[in-house]
Motif scaffolding. Structure first.
Motif, mmCIF file in Angstrom:
data_model
loop_
_atom_site.group_PDB
_atom_site.id
_atom_site.type_symbol
_atom_site.label_atom_id
_atom_site.label_comp_id
_atom_site.label_asym_id
_atom_site.label_seq_id
_atom_site.Cartn_x
_atom_site.Cartn_y
_atom_site.Cartn_z
ATOM 1 N N ALA A 49 0.832 -1.207 0.000
ATOM 2 C CA ALA A 49 0.000 0.000 0.000
ATOM 3 C C ALA A 49 0.866 1.257 0.000
ATOM 4 C CB ALA A 49 -0.931 -0.006 1.215
ATOM 5 N N ILE A 50 1.949 1.221 0.781
ATOM 6 C CA ILE A 50 2.854 2.370 0.842
ATOM 7 C C ILE A 50 3.576 2.551 -0.488
ATOM 8 C CG2 ILE A 50 4.936 3.296 1.942
ATOM 9 C CD1 ILE A 50 4.042 1.774 4.497
ATOM 10 N N PHE A 51 4.109 1.469 -1.032
ATOM 11 C CA PHE A 51 4.847 1.573 -2.298
ATOM 12 C C PHE A 51 3.912 1.912 -3.451
ATOM 13 C CE2 PHE A 51 7.818 -1.370 0.029
ATOM 14 C CZ PHE A 51 8.824 -0.422 0.176
ATOM 15 N N GLY A 52 2.666 1.431 -3.391
ATOM 16 C CA GLY A 52 1.699 1.783 -4.422
ATOM 17 C C GLY A 52 1.409 3.273 -4.426
ATOM 18 N N LEU A 53 1.344 3.854 -3.229
ATOM 19 C CA LEU A 53 1.122 5.296 -3.117
ATOM 20 C C LEU A 53 2.330 6.068 -3.622
ATOM 21 C CD1 LEU A 53 -0.482 7.761 -2.099
ATOM 22 C CD2 LEU A 53 0.524 7.358 0.163
ATOM 23 N N VAL A 54 3.532 5.638 -3.206
ATOM 24 C CA VAL A 54 4.758 6.358 -3.562
ATOM 25 C C VAL A 54 5.081 6.220 -5.049
ATOM 26 C CG1 VAL A 54 7.255 6.453 -3.196
ATOM 27 C CG2 VAL A 54 5.722 6.172 -1.242
ATOM 28 N N LEU A 55 4.979 5.000 -5.579
ATOM 29 C CA LEU A 55 5.426 4.750 -6.949
ATOM 30 C C LEU A 55 4.348 4.993 -8.002
ATOM 31 C CD1 LEU A 55 7.491 1.458 -6.353
ATOM 32 C CD2 LEU A 55 8.348 3.805 -6.566
ATOM 33 N N LEU A 56 3.083 4.716 -7.656
ATOM 34 C CA LEU A 56 2.015 4.821 -8.648
ATOM 35 C C LEU A 56 0.955 5.846 -8.296
ATOM 36 C CD1 LEU A 56 1.410 1.027 -9.449
ATOM 37 C CD2 LEU A 56 2.970 2.629 -10.573
ATOM 38 N N GLY A 57 1.025 6.414 -7.093
ATOM 39 C CA GLY A 57 0.019 7.387 -6.673
ATOM 40 C C GLY A 57 -1.335 6.769 -6.408
ATOM 41 N N GLU A 58 -1.375 5.452 -6.113
ATOM 42 C CA GLU A 58 -2.636 4.768 -5.852
ATOM 43 C C GLU A 58 -2.952 4.807 -4.363
ATOM 44 O OE1 GLU A 58 -2.750 1.456 -9.436
ATOM 45 O OE2 GLU A 58 -2.012 0.854 -7.466
ATOM 46 N N VAL A 59 -4.155 5.219 -4.038
ATOM 47 C CA VAL A 59 -4.578 5.326 -2.645
ATOM 48 C C VAL A 59 -5.607 4.234 -2.351
ATOM 49 C CG1 VAL A 59 -5.622 6.797 -0.886
ATOM 50 C CG2 VAL A 59 -4.205 7.825 -2.682
ATOM 51 N N ALA A 60 -5.308 3.373 -1.398
ATOM 52 C CA ALA A 60 -6.255 2.330 -1.003
ATOM 53 C C ALA A 60 -7.404 2.950 -0.222
ATOM 54 C CB ALA A 60 -5.548 1.268 -0.156
ATOM 55 N N SER A 63 11.911 -9.501 3.525
ATOM 56 C CA SER A 63 11.247 -10.270 2.477
ATOM 57 C C SER A 63 9.906 -9.636 2.112
ATOM 58 C CB SER A 63 11.044 -11.713 2.943
ATOM 59 O OG SER A 63 10.312 -12.461 1.994
ATOM 60 N N GLY A 64 9.141 -9.233 3.129
ATOM 61 C CA GLY A 64 7.854 -8.587 2.887
ATOM 62 C C GLY A 64 8.005 -7.275 2.136
ATOM 63 N N THR A 65 9.050 -6.512 2.475
ATOM 64 C CA THR A 65 9.310 -5.251 1.777
ATOM 65 C C THR A 65 9.577 -5.497 0.297
ATOM 66 O OG1 THR A 65 10.229 -4.213 3.764
ATOM 67 C CG2 THR A 65 10.842 -3.245 1.654
ATOM 68 N N PHE A 119 8.748 -8.133 -1.450
ATOM 69 C CA PHE A 119 7.524 -8.624 -2.094
ATOM 70 C C PHE A 119 6.568 -7.466 -2.381
ATOM 71 C CE2 PHE A 119 8.185 -13.137 -0.483
ATOM 72 C CZ PHE A 119 8.260 -13.688 -1.750
ATOM 73 N N GLY A 120 6.506 -6.486 -1.461
ATOM 74 C CA GLY A 120 5.649 -5.330 -1.665
ATOM 75 C C GLY A 120 6.072 -4.518 -2.872
ATOM 76 N N VAL A 121 7.376 -4.243 -2.988
ATOM 77 C CA VAL A 121 7.901 -3.525 -4.148
ATOM 78 C C VAL A 121 7.636 -4.312 -5.427
ATOM 79 C CG1 VAL A 121 10.014 -2.707 -5.265
ATOM 80 C CG2 VAL A 121 9.681 -2.330 -2.830
ATOM 81 N N THR A 122 7.861 -5.622 -5.347
ATOM 82 C CA THR A 122 7.668 -6.487 -6.506
ATOM 83 C C THR A 122 6.231 -6.439 -7.014
ATOM 84 O OG1 THR A 122 9.432 -7.999 -5.856
ATOM 85 C CG2 THR A 122 7.708 -8.900 -7.269
ATOM 86 N N ALA A 123 5.265 -6.527 -6.100
ATOM 87 C CA ALA A 123 3.853 -6.520 -6.491
ATOM 88 C C ALA A 123 3.489 -5.233 -7.218
ATOM 89 C CB ALA A 123 2.970 -6.690 -5.254
ATOM 90 N N VAL A 124 3.933 -4.108 -6.685
ATOM 91 C CA VAL A 124 3.641 -2.819 -7.310
ATOM 92 C C VAL A 124 4.336 -2.707 -8.672
ATOM 93 C CG1 VAL A 124 3.921 -0.315 -7.085
ATOM 94 C CG2 VAL A 124 3.230 -1.685 -5.108
ATOM 95 N N ALA A 125 5.577 -3.191 -8.757
ATOM 96 C CA ALA A 125 6.320 -3.132 -10.014
ATOM 97 C C ALA A 125 5.637 -3.962 -11.093
ATOM 98 C CB ALA A 125 7.749 -3.616 -9.795
ATOM 99 N N TYR A 126 5.144 -5.136 -10.729
ATOM 100 C CA TYR A 126 4.472 -5.984 -11.714
ATOM 101 C C TYR A 126 3.159 -5.350 -12.185
ATOM 102 C CZ TYR A 126 7.747 -9.807 -10.778
ATOM 103 O OH TYR A 126 8.870 -10.588 -10.666
ATOM 104 N N ALA A 152 -2.362 -3.547 -6.134
ATOM 105 C CA ALA A 152 -1.518 -4.604 -5.574
ATOM 106 C C ALA A 152 -1.768 -4.802 -4.083
ATOM 107 C CB ALA A 152 -0.045 -4.278 -5.828
ATOM 108 N N ALA A 153 -1.916 -3.710 -3.323
ATOM 109 C CA ALA A 153 -2.114 -3.825 -1.880
ATOM 110 C C ALA A 153 -3.408 -4.558 -1.548
ATOM 111 C CB ALA A 153 -2.120 -2.437 -1.242
#
Length: 300
Positions: free
Chosen positions: A110-121, A166-168, A170-177, A253-254
């Motif tokens: 959720a954090i990386f989605g906001l930072v990298l893609l501007g997506e707000v859950a 590992s969770g960090t 995976f979080g970056v990976t999900a947003v990147a994909y 992703a989140a």
């Protein structure tokens, strides 16, 4: 029911089967080899599906561009590192708890989605993520007397830090994909997801194979000797990845990763019935919180 929900549940079930297989392989090969098999043995299945979608179903292959490749490389390297750490965790604690430490992934996504893609859950999704993460934290301290001190110590222990790392990743990976798949712009969600997976898994296979040939050629031999269980891991891993990529093309992703906490239910079942490991009441309570978070996510 939205399509991404059953796809995510199926992917979580398949991912648990893959993790069971990888833990088994950890007994006959090293961490690097057990990490590689999900990519190297999964690649032929993914490429076969990709070609079938193009030549049989008639879907156009999307144009591969620089932005797409940058996101896939980021996601591919992040996933290799995250998977390596997750398998390494199996050496420290039991199957269920080792997996639990990496389950902070939805909050981090959720954090990386906001930072990298501007997506707000949405608010409901954030509450659901919080409930599931609390459940994971309960599981993390289930083997020690319950106290704030033990909770804090569990979070700063080497095992916990590896799991959180590992969770960090995976979080970056999900947003990147998700970013990679969306950057293709068509022709449809399935072809976007399969193209992203095909390019990513090919890249991961080449990188890891080159690394083993350079640093540990004996590992290649151990993998070859265990080709039958490795083929199973590759197949279910590829199927799970296709589910994740498809779901994350359809949904943030989140949010997908919050629902994916249902994997812990499958993990506990594997822990009890396959590995014959004992699950205590605190772990059951954490599991129930994860279920509650999933229900909030789906029904809110």
């Amino acid at each position: 029911m939205e399509l991404w929900i059953p796809i995510t549940i199926a992917a979580a079930f398949l991912q648990n089967l893959r993790s069971v297989g990888q833990k088994h392989l950890k007994g006959v090969m090293g961490t690097t080899g057990a990490t590689f098999v999900r990519f190297g043995f999964g690649m032929p299945f993914v490429l076969a599906l990709w070609l079938a979608l193009h030549f049989v179903a008639g879907y156009e292959i999307p144009e591969i561009h620089g932005t797409f490749l940058a996101w896939t490389i980021l996601g591919g390297l992040g996933q290799i590192s995250a998977q390596f750490l997750l398998i390494y965790l199996f050496s420290f604690r039991n199957f269920a708890v080792g997996t639990a430490y990496s389950r902070t992934e939805p909050a981090q996504a959720a954090i990386f989605g906001l930072v990298l893609l501007g997506e707000v859950a949405g608010f409901g999704a954030l509450v659901a993520i919080a409930v599931t993460v609390i459940g994971v934290m309960l599981i993390s301290v289930a083997r020690v007397p319950m106290s704030w001190g033990n909770l804090f110590r569990s979070l700063i222990s080497p095992t916990a830090l590896i799991g959180l790392a590992s969770g960090t990743l995976f979080g970056v990976t999900a947003v990147a994909y998700r970013a990679a798949s969306l950057s293709l712009g068509g022709p449809n969600y399935l072809m976007q997801a399969t193209t992203t997976l095909a390019v990513t898994i090919s890249f991961q296979t080449v990188i890891m194979l080159a690394w083993m040939l350079w640093r540990d050629r004996a590992e290649v031999g151990r993998i070859a000797q265990a080709w039958k269980p490795s083929l199973f891991v590759g197949f279910v891993g590829a199927a799970a990845s296709l589910g994740w990529f498809t779901a994350m093309t359809l949904q943030q992703a989140a949010v997908v990763k919050a629902l994916a906490q249902i994997e812990m239910i499958f993990t506990f079942a594997s822990s009890v019935f396959f590995f014959r490991e004992h699950i205590n009441r605190t772990e059951v309570a954490g599991c129930l919180l994860i279920v509650a978070g999933i229900l909030l996510l789906v029904l809110w």
